[in-house]
Design an enzyme around this catalytic site. Structure first.
Site, PDB file in Angstrom:
ATOM      1  NE  ARG A   1      -2.406  -1.292   3.209  1.00 41.54           N
ATOM      2  CZ  ARG A   1      -2.870  -1.478   4.435  1.00 41.54           C
ATOM      3  NH1 ARG A   1      -4.023  -0.987   4.772  1.00 41.54           N
ATOM      4  NH2 ARG A   1      -2.180  -2.152   5.333  1.00 41.54           N
TER       5      ARG A   1
ATOM      6  CG  HIS B   1       6.336 -22.845   6.613  1.00 38.87           C
ATOM      7  ND1 HIS B   1       5.420 -22.249   7.438  1.00 38.87           N
ATOM      8  CD2 HIS B   1       7.422 -23.077   7.388  1.00 38.87           C
ATOM      9  CE1 HIS B   1       5.931 -22.123   8.640  1.00 38.87           C
ATOM     10  NE2 HIS B   1       7.150 -22.623   8.653  1.00 38.87           N
TER      11      HIS B   1
ATOM     12  CE  LYS C   1       9.248 -26.081   9.322  1.00 39.04           C
ATOM     13  NZ  LYS C   1      10.329 -25.138   9.565  1.00 39.04           N
TER      14      LYS C   1
ATOM     15  CD  GLU D   1       7.151 -20.894  17.028  1.00 36.47           C
ATOM     16  OE1 GLU D   1       7.796 -20.337  16.133  1.00 36.47           O
ATOM     17  OE2 GLU D   1       5.965 -20.670  17.257  1.00 36.47           O
TER      18      GLU D   1
ATOM     19  CG  HIS E   1       2.462 -25.060  10.862  1.00 40.98           C
ATOM     20  ND1 HIS E   1       2.296 -24.886   9.508  1.00 40.98           N
ATOM     21  CD2 HIS E   1       2.826 -23.841  11.340  1.00 40.98           C
ATOM     22  CE1 HIS E   1       2.555 -23.616   9.185  1.00 40.98           C
ATOM     23  NE2 HIS E   1       2.873 -22.967  10.291  1.00 40.98           N
TER      24      HIS E   1
HETATM   25  C1  BG6 Z   1       4.124 -19.662  11.177  1.00 44.42           C
HETATM   26  C2  BG6 Z   1       3.427 -19.076  12.376  1.00 44.42           C
HETATM   27  O1  BG6 Z   1       3.204 -20.243  10.303  1.00 44.42           O
HETATM   28  O2  BG6 Z   1       5.037 -20.666  11.621  1.00 44.42           O
HETATM   29  C3  BG6 Z   1       4.434 -18.504  13.362  1.00 44.42           C
HETATM   30  O3  BG6 Z   1       2.553 -18.043  11.927  1.00 44.42           O
HETATM   31  C4  BG6 Z   1       5.459 -19.554  13.735  1.00 44.42           C
HETATM   32  O4  BG6 Z   1       3.772 -18.043  14.537  1.00 44.42           O
HETATM   33  C5  BG6 Z   1       6.051 -20.175  12.480  1.00 44.42           C
HETATM   34  O5  BG6 Z   1       6.473 -18.926  14.493  1.00 44.42           O
HETATM   35  C6  BG6 Z   1       6.950 -21.344  12.817  1.00 44.42           C
HETATM   36  O6  BG6 Z   1       7.582 -21.771  11.659  1.00 44.42           O
HETATM   37  P1  BG6 Z   1       9.037 -22.379  11.714  1.00 44.42           P
HETATM   38  O7  BG6 Z   1       9.315 -22.808  10.318  1.00 44.42           O
HETATM   39  O8  BG6 Z   1       9.934 -21.273  12.184  1.00 44.42           O
HETATM   40  O9  BG6 Z   1       8.964 -23.495  12.688  1.00 44.42           O
END
Ligand code: BG6
Length: 486
Positions: A47, A176, A180, A214, A238
């Protein structure tokens, strides 16, 4: 590595965090690997009214921070950044879409990818405007970032709108975790070997634990996180996708629909939660101030962008069951959280111990037969067994067979590198189909609704710990323990 076909990648959310931290570094690595053809272009949209130079200066700074020194080459970066163009676009402005169409004029023969890295509320509107501006031609694809919607109803409404412009074969719902390296390895281990298959079921496996822990907090994404929470941010996508890869039947081929059919069956076999079972088998937590990696960190409620009485969960632990022939009776313990005691993602398969021990008990107690698949920080696959110690006594001790995944020392692809190239190649195997996504929403909804209507706040845990005590009790009461709680 073969070069992919020429493409235009158009990123909505070009000034956002994901673009700088993941997408641009991933494309840079693919550029260095020689996989991007000369004509490949990256058009980032935002934007803000920024000049190309200002945008490049800002994206370079943020993206460099994500690329290890070892792989950063100033000349290569210079060449790579000549592919990037920045354009101002308001997602609600037809004129801006028409301008984009003028800009992309003449490249209809290339693969065109629209990457929607914005709030999911904008997905439907963006797709409709793409159609109105005649941008969604048959060579075009759309990538949708997670979380897709807030619940089944909103996800379905967004998907219906997106599908009115792009058919399912051109929609790439990204998770994602599926890209991995260790997830590819888990699939290879299961479906590229014959030795695990006979062991991979309820008669041999006592329990499965999946942990995505995390140590980071909400990382400047307070507002997003407070409106989202761990269930939508990590569990619905995930964690559930990892569960599917562990539990799915062997697909008849790696073809996208064959793989996704099997994942869907797993989700459909998950025992549904009820408000009563949520109370017993699900734990939600929220971190308080504490110490993480020797540093004092504030409570979640004191982070910028978080409301002071927020009940958003930053931690979840669940006991799930899959009601089918293979998994009947095997508990799947799932756990994920922010500001935990370590940064680790792993799948642990615990096999039954011996039915009858003929060796003297080892000092470590019961025999250990376990397979650990670690996604991060360091990818590894370890098979834990009992072996005889040297000496004349028959004393056993646990040993591990460690699969060397680093191979020739070659750089591992980041998940986004693999997935972005898959979009260009038109390979949907590692993307989530609409029915899978719906089934995942359906499964988490009773948990979500029970918590949303509960008067009990999440259970608090000090930052830097493995989560609330209740998460430990959840597994201890079954006579088991989390892998890091040995
Ligand atoms: C993301 C989340 O999809 O995945 C984040 O929105 C999270 O909150 C992240 O930290 C973790 O991904 P990775 O690849 O760092 O384990």
């Amino acid at each position: 590595m073969n070069a992919v076909n020429p493409f235009d990648l158009v990123i909505f959310g070009g000034t956002g965090d994901l673009t700088a931290r993941k997408l641009i570094p991933a494309l840079y690595h693919r550029h260095c690997a020689g996989q991007l053809p000369e004509q490949a272009r990256i058009i980032t949209l935002g934007r803000r009214d920024l000049s190309r130079d200002d945008y490049l200066a800002s994206i370079s700074e943020k993206s460099h921070a994500q690329i290890s020194e070892k792989y950063f080459d100033a000349e290569q970066w210079q060449a790579f950044s000549s592919r990037i163009e920045y354009r101002k676009l308001d997602a609600n402005s037809d004129d801006d879409f028409n301008n984009l169409a003028d800009y992309l004029q003449g490249t209809q023969d290339r693969i065109r990818i629209f990457y929607l890295s914005t709030s999911p509320d904008l997905f439907a509107g963006i797709c409709q405007r793409l159609a109105r501006s005649d941008l969604a031609h048959e060579n075009s694809r759309v990538v949708l970032e997670k979380p897709l919607g807030r619940d089944l109803e909103s996800a379905d409404a967004i998907n219906a709108c997106v599908e009115s412009v792009f058919d399912e074969k051109r929609i790439y719902r990204i998770d994602h975790y599926l890209g991995k390296e260790a997830v590819q390895n888990l699939m290879a281990l299961r479906f590229g070997n014959s030795i695990f298959e006979p062991l991979w079921s309820h008669g041999k496996i006592r329990d499965v634990q999946i942990t995505l822990a995390e140590d980071i907090g909400v990382e400047g994404r307070g507002e997003f996180y407070d409106a989202t929470g761990t269930l939508r941010d990590m569990l619905q996508n995930h964690l559930m996708q990892l569960l599917c890869i562990v539990a799915m039947e062997p697909p008849i081929s790696m073809d996208a629909d064959n793989v996704r059919d099997e994942k869907l069956k797993v989700i459909r076999s998950l025992e549904a939660f009820t408000p009563e079972t949520v109370k017993v088998n699900a734990v939600r937590g929220q971190y308080q101030a504490g110490i993480v990696n020797d540093e004092k960190v504030p409570a979640y409620r004191d982070e910028p962008g978080i409301s002071e009485d927020s009940c958003t969960e930053t931690f979840i632990a669940l006991k799930a069951r899959i009601n089918n022939w293979r998994w009947s009776g095997v508990p799947f313990y799932l756990r994920t959280g922010k500001r935990m005691h370590e940064q680790v993602s792993e799948v642990v398969i615990n096999f039954y111990s011996l039915p009858h021990a003929i060796y003297p008990a080892s000092e470590q107690g019961e025999s250990v037969n376990r397979l650990d698949i670690r996604l991060q920080p360091q990818e590894s696959v370890e098979l834990h067994l009992m072996a005889k110690q040297a000496g004349d006594e028959n004393v056993l001790k646990p040993v591990k067979l460690d699969l060397d995944l680093t191979g020739s020392g070659e750089r591992h692809l980041d998940a986004y590198e693999r997935l972005l190239m898959d979009v260009v190649r038109g390979n949907q195997t590692l993307f989530v189909r609409r029915d899978e996504l719906n089934a995942a929403w359906e499964w988490v909804e009773p948990i979500m609704k029970t918590w949303e209507t509960s008067e009990k706040p999440p259970q608090f845990y000090p930052a830097g710990t493995p989560g609330p005590h209740a998460a430990r009790d959840l597994i201890v009461r079954d006579g088991r323990h989390w892998i890091d709680d040995d």
